[in-house]
Design a protein around this motif. Structure first.
Motif, PDB file in Angstrom:
ATOM      1  N   VAL A  64     -32.227 -92.342-123.750  1.00  0.00           N
ATOM      2  CA  VAL A  64     -33.181 -91.478-124.442  1.00  0.00           C
ATOM      3  C   VAL A  64     -33.353 -92.020-125.847  1.00  0.00           C
ATOM      4  O   VAL A  64     -32.366 -92.313-126.525  1.00  0.00           O
ATOM      5  CB  VAL A  64     -32.669 -90.026-124.502  1.00  0.00           C
ATOM      6  N   VAL A  65     -34.612 -92.140-126.253  1.00  0.00           N
ATOM      7  CA  VAL A  65     -34.895 -92.870-127.478  1.00  0.00           C
ATOM      8  C   VAL A  65     -35.464 -91.975-128.577  1.00  0.00           C
ATOM      9  O   VAL A  65     -35.265 -92.218-129.757  1.00  0.00           O
ATOM     10  CB  VAL A  65     -35.856 -94.021-127.102  1.00  0.00           C
ATOM     11  N   TYR A  66     -36.187 -90.922-128.195  1.00  0.00           N
ATOM     12  CA  TYR A  66     -36.796 -90.052-129.203  1.00  0.00           C
ATOM     13  C   TYR A  66     -37.027 -88.685-128.602  1.00  0.00           C
ATOM     14  O   TYR A  66     -37.377 -88.560-127.431  1.00  0.00           O
ATOM     15  CB  TYR A  66     -38.137 -90.644-129.662  1.00  0.00           C
ATOM     16  N   ASN A  67     -36.820 -87.662-129.430  1.00  0.00           N
ATOM     17  CA  ASN A  67     -37.145 -86.301-129.004  1.00  0.00           C
ATOM     18  C   ASN A  67     -37.756 -85.579-130.190  1.00  0.00           C
ATOM     19  O   ASN A  67     -37.154 -85.508-131.256  1.00  0.00           O
ATOM     20  CB  ASN A  67     -35.871 -85.592-128.531  1.00  0.00           C
ATOM     21  N   VAL A  74     -31.226 -86.639-128.670  1.00  0.00           N
ATOM     22  CA  VAL A  74     -31.323 -88.091-128.537  1.00  0.00           C
ATOM     23  C   VAL A  74     -29.923 -88.689-128.536  1.00  0.00           C
ATOM     24  O   VAL A  74     -29.581 -89.530-127.727  1.00  0.00           O
ATOM     25  CB  VAL A  74     -32.145 -88.683-129.697  1.00  0.00           C
ATOM     26  N   ARG A  75     -29.113 -88.197-129.479  1.00  0.00           N
ATOM     27  CA  ARG A  75     -27.754 -88.723-129.603  1.00  0.00           C
ATOM     28  C   ARG A  75     -26.945 -88.501-128.347  1.00  0.00           C
ATOM     29  O   ARG A  75     -26.177 -89.347-127.918  1.00  0.00           O
ATOM     30  CB  ARG A  75     -27.038 -88.046-130.780  1.00  0.00           C
ATOM     31  N   THR A  76     -27.126 -87.329-127.713  1.00  0.00           N
ATOM     32  CA  THR A  76     -26.341 -87.014-126.525  1.00  0.00           C
ATOM     33  C   THR A  76     -27.032 -87.453-125.241  1.00  0.00           C
ATOM     34  O   THR A  76     -26.562 -87.139-124.154  1.00  0.00           O
ATOM     35  CB  THR A  76     -26.100 -85.499-126.442  1.00  0.00           C
ATOM     36  N   GLY A  88     -40.758 -84.076-122.212  1.00  0.00           N
ATOM     37  CA  GLY A  88     -41.284 -84.462-123.520  1.00  0.00           C
ATOM     38  C   GLY A  88     -40.398 -85.442-124.264  1.00  0.00           C
ATOM     39  O   GLY A  88     -40.741 -85.865-125.368  1.00  0.00           O
ATOM     40  N   ALA A  89     -39.246 -85.792-123.699  1.00  0.00           N
ATOM     41  CA  ALA A  89     -38.385 -86.774-124.358  1.00  0.00           C
ATOM     42  C   ALA A  89     -38.909 -88.171-124.064  1.00  0.00           C
ATOM     43  O   ALA A  89     -39.429 -88.441-122.985  1.00  0.00           O
ATOM     44  CB  ALA A  89     -36.952 -86.633-123.858  1.00  0.00           C
ATOM     45  N   ILE A  90     -38.761 -89.070-125.032  1.00  0.00           N
ATOM     46  CA  ILE A  90     -39.174 -90.454-124.821  1.00  0.00           C
ATOM     47  C   ILE A  90     -37.941 -91.229-124.377  1.00  0.00           C
ATOM     48  O   ILE A  90     -36.904 -91.191-125.046  1.00  0.00           O
ATOM     49  CB  ILE A  90     -39.724 -91.073-126.122  1.00  0.00           C
ATOM     50  N   ILE A 121     -40.086 -93.943-133.820  1.00  0.00           N
ATOM     51  CA  ILE A 121     -38.765 -94.500-133.518  1.00  0.00           C
ATOM     52  C   ILE A 121     -38.337 -95.443-134.627  1.00  0.00           C
ATOM     53  O   ILE A 121     -37.195 -95.429-135.082  1.00  0.00           O
ATOM     54  CB  ILE A 121     -38.791 -95.228-132.160  1.00  0.00           C
ATOM     55  N   ARG A 122     -39.277 -96.284-135.074  1.00  0.00           N
ATOM     56  CA  ARG A 122     -38.948 -97.252-136.122  1.00  0.00           C
ATOM     57  C   ARG A 122     -38.587 -96.544-137.425  1.00  0.00           C
ATOM     58  O   ARG A 122     -37.673 -96.964-138.137  1.00  0.00           O
ATOM     59  CB  ARG A 122     -40.142 -98.177-136.362  1.00  0.00           C
TER      60      ARG A 122
END
Lengths: 153, 203
Positions: free
Chosen positions: B81-84, B91-93, B99-101, B199-200
């Protein structure tokens, strides 16, 4: 067009697929006719706003009651309070008293320049938030400083 | 459970505190959130109102993802998981929610593309391996080769570089805690640019 992307997730219309190959007519926008004779505003068709609760550019349907009232306050983001006044009869004294009810209604970005005191037509839709069950369908500005005119209260 | 979805405990529109006049009802019940994580598939079945079933995915590792502009879907492994947009904690977990990327494994899509268009995706990496036996170069009959040559395969540069790394960015559009599946579509175009920038900026 990029002023619409102010949220942390990408704002887009669900009904529109943005990435088709072999390109598109510009302004791939979905809109609908809400029915019951209400005209969808030009701003809804040509505009670039994305609103999940707009009756013209999203899938909230208008069904049930259609009410009218005056705009009481526009301080909330995208919603207004509509004040509906009526007379209540007291049989003992054979007289009336003024009463009013406030209705919270969602105001689509298609309607620009809505101010307190304007006449507004709202239609019932599914619950959009804790208190909002109506959506603004038609807006009629009150002319400023008219000579004493009889207005429906 | 203790979780209820009623509005009787909330203040009314005027701000008045509502008195409690009845107990919680079963039809107002809520259940614990699934918080679906990445891992070997583990799905709990729940009996819901009306006798129907919901599939609460506790752990998932794969899903069906669509490549919209090419109009195909393939089942792939989910990598991370890269972005929420709602919560960085998710994201961390590595929590899978609608809707999560996420990043997904690109191989099924690359194989399909090379089979169909006979072109290699993600050129830079490929050059290191030189002209091996990829689907792009497999022997085809004359008729088929002619059909393939007539097809136009254009992939935008942002997607092409993702194929080079073997990982595609996709967004989850199913609800894993309700349906037990983690499906979605591959990000392209403006949406992809939007999320790449987000993300960046995080890093």
């Amino acid at each position: 067009m990029f002023e619409q992307q102010n949220e942390r997730s990408y704002q887009k219309q669900e009904a529109v697929f943005l990435n088709a190959k072999g390109v598109t007519k510009k302004n791939n926008r979905w809109y609908k006719d809400v029915g019951l004779g209400f005209k969808t505003p030009a701003n809804a068709i040509e505009g670039t706003y994305i609103d999940r609760k707009c009756p013209f550019t999203s899938n909230v349907s208008i069904r049930g009651r259609i009410l009218t009232g005056t705009v009481h306050s526009t301080k909330m983001t995208n919603t207004i309070i509509v004040r509906r006044e009526y007379l209540h009869y007291i049989p003992k004294y054979q007289r009336y008293e003024k009463r009013h009810k406030n209705v919270a209604a969602h105001l689509s970005p298609a309607f620009v320049g809505v101010e307190a005191g304007d006449l507004v037509t709202i239609g019932q839709c599914r619950p959009l938030s804790k208190t909002v069950r109506f959506n603004v369908l038609k807006h009629q500005k009150t002319a400023k400083k008219t000579a004493k005119q009889f207005q429906k209260f | 459970m203790g979780i209820s979805r009623d509005s009787r405990h909330k203040r009314s529109h005027t701000g008045a505190k509502r008195a409690q006049y009845r107990k919680k009802r079963k039809f107002e019940l809520g259940r614990q959130a699934a918080n679906t994580k990445l891992g070997a598939k583990r799905i709990h079945e729940v009996r819901v109102r009306g006798g129907n079933k919901k599939f609460r995915a506790m752990r998932l590792e794969a899903g069906t993802y669509s490549w919209g502009s090419e109009a195909i879907s393939r089942s792939t492994r989910i990598v991370a998981v890269v972005y929420n947009a709602s919560n960085n904690e998710l994201v961390r977990t590595n929590t899978l929610v609608k809707g999560a990327i996420v990043q997904i494994d690109a191989t099924p899509f690359r194989q399909w593309y090379e089979n169909r268009y006979a072109k290699v995706l993600g050129k830079k990496r490929r050059q290191a391996g030189s002209e091996e036996k990829t689907d792009a170069n497999k022997p085809r009959s004359r008729h088929l080769a002619a059909k393939v040559a007539a097809r136009k395969g254009v992939v935008e540069p942002a997607l092409d570089s993702q194929f080079g790394s073997g990982r595609l960015y996709a967004i989850i559009t199913s609800r894993p805690g309700q349906s037990g599946r983690c499906d979605g579509y591959i990000l392209e175009g403006k949406e992809l640019d939007f999320y790449l920038r987000k993300i960046r900026n995080k890093k």
